[in-house]
Design an enzyme around this catalytic site. Structure first.
Site, PDB file in Angstrom:
ATOM      1  N   CYS A 182       0.850  -1.184   0.000  1.00  0.00           N
ATOM      2  CA  CYS A 182       0.000   0.000   0.000  1.00  0.00           C
ATOM      3  C   CYS A 182       0.887   1.236   0.000  1.00  0.00           C
ATOM      4  O   CYS A 182       1.903   1.283   0.707  1.00  0.00           O
ATOM      5  CB  CYS A 182      -0.904  -0.021   1.232  1.00  0.00           C
ATOM      6  SG  CYS A 182      -2.007   1.401   1.377  1.00  0.00           S
ATOM      7  N   GLU A 242      -8.984  -0.750  -2.694  1.00  0.00           N
ATOM      8  CA  GLU A 242      -9.254   0.690  -2.719  1.00  0.00           C
ATOM      9  C   GLU A 242     -10.587   1.028  -2.051  1.00  0.00           C
ATOM     10  O   GLU A 242     -10.689   2.038  -1.345  1.00  0.00           O
ATOM     11  CB  GLU A 242      -9.209   1.219  -4.158  1.00  0.00           C
ATOM     12  CG  GLU A 242      -7.881   1.018  -4.868  1.00  0.00           C
ATOM     13  CD  GLU A 242      -6.681   1.501  -4.072  1.00  0.00           C
ATOM     14  OE1 GLU A 242      -6.801   2.495  -3.329  1.00  0.00           O
ATOM     15  OE2 GLU A 242      -5.611   0.869  -4.179  1.00  0.00           O
TER      16      GLU A 242
END
Length: 204
Positions: A131, A175
């Site tokens: 991430c 997401e």
């Protein structure tokens, strides 16, 4: 000047300094729905997010700007608590090293995206997930739905519904999690990070 006002300026290009890191409370907040019809500010924000992904995947630009490569970005990662995500998943070369016929398997800016249906079967990436908001490796299988149906609005304000599987499915779920205050490592088994439940699909 708030984060969105700064980012949507014509001269601004999103870089790693705009991306907040774990520990920032915005990453743990449930983001607000975007109002429709979309404002110019939200449309520009989505376009800037997509441009960041393009830049991050361009070796020359990424090196010049010091970008980490990414296939997805959510507005909360920019300290903007709105349900906006951008995804840009490139297709790989074939076995002979030839470029793919279609450059991307998924290329979309999504407003108010949500999972409206999903498979019973679960899946995880064999190499785990990373991430842009996490500056460390967190090993383990991030367990998600193998297949999902997503509803969202595009930048024209049109309602869309798409079915995803494989890597594309994983990226979009990652997401959307950001818009719900969920980090990828929340989905790793804390006691045994590499446990494989019956039926778990490992995506290499």
């Amino acid at each position: 000047m708030d984060a969105q006002t700064k980012i949507i300026r014509a001269s601004h290009m999103i870089d790693m300094n705009d991306i907040i890191r774990e520990g920032n409370p915005t990453l743990r907040a449930v983001a607000e729905d975007v109002t429709l019809p979309l404002s110019d500010e939200d449309i520009i924000l989505g376009e800037k997010m997509m441009q960041f992904l393009r830049n991050s995947q361009d070796p020359v630009i990424a090196e010049k700007m010091g970008l980490r490569g990414g296939v997805g970005l959510a507005a909360p990662q920019l300290d903007i608590s709105k349900r906006i995500i951008a995804v840009l998943v490139p297709n790989p070369e074939d076995a002979k090293g030839n470029p793919p016929k279609e450059a991307y398997s998924l290329q979309e800016i999504m407003y108010n995206p949500k999972v409206v249906a999903h498979s019973v079967q679960e899946a995880a990436l064999g190499n785990g997930e990373g991430c842009l908001s996490v500056d460390r490796d967190v090993p383990g299988y991030v367990v998600r739905h193998a297949r999902v149906t997503i509803e969202y609005f595009n930048k024209e304000g049109e309602k869309k519904r798409i079915k995803l599987r494989g890597y594309d499915s994983i990226v979009v779920q990652h997401e959307i999690d950001h818009t719900n205050g969920i980090m990828f490592y929340d989905r790793i088994n804390k006691d045994n990070p590499f446990t494989i439940k019956d039926g778990l699909l490992i995506i290499e």
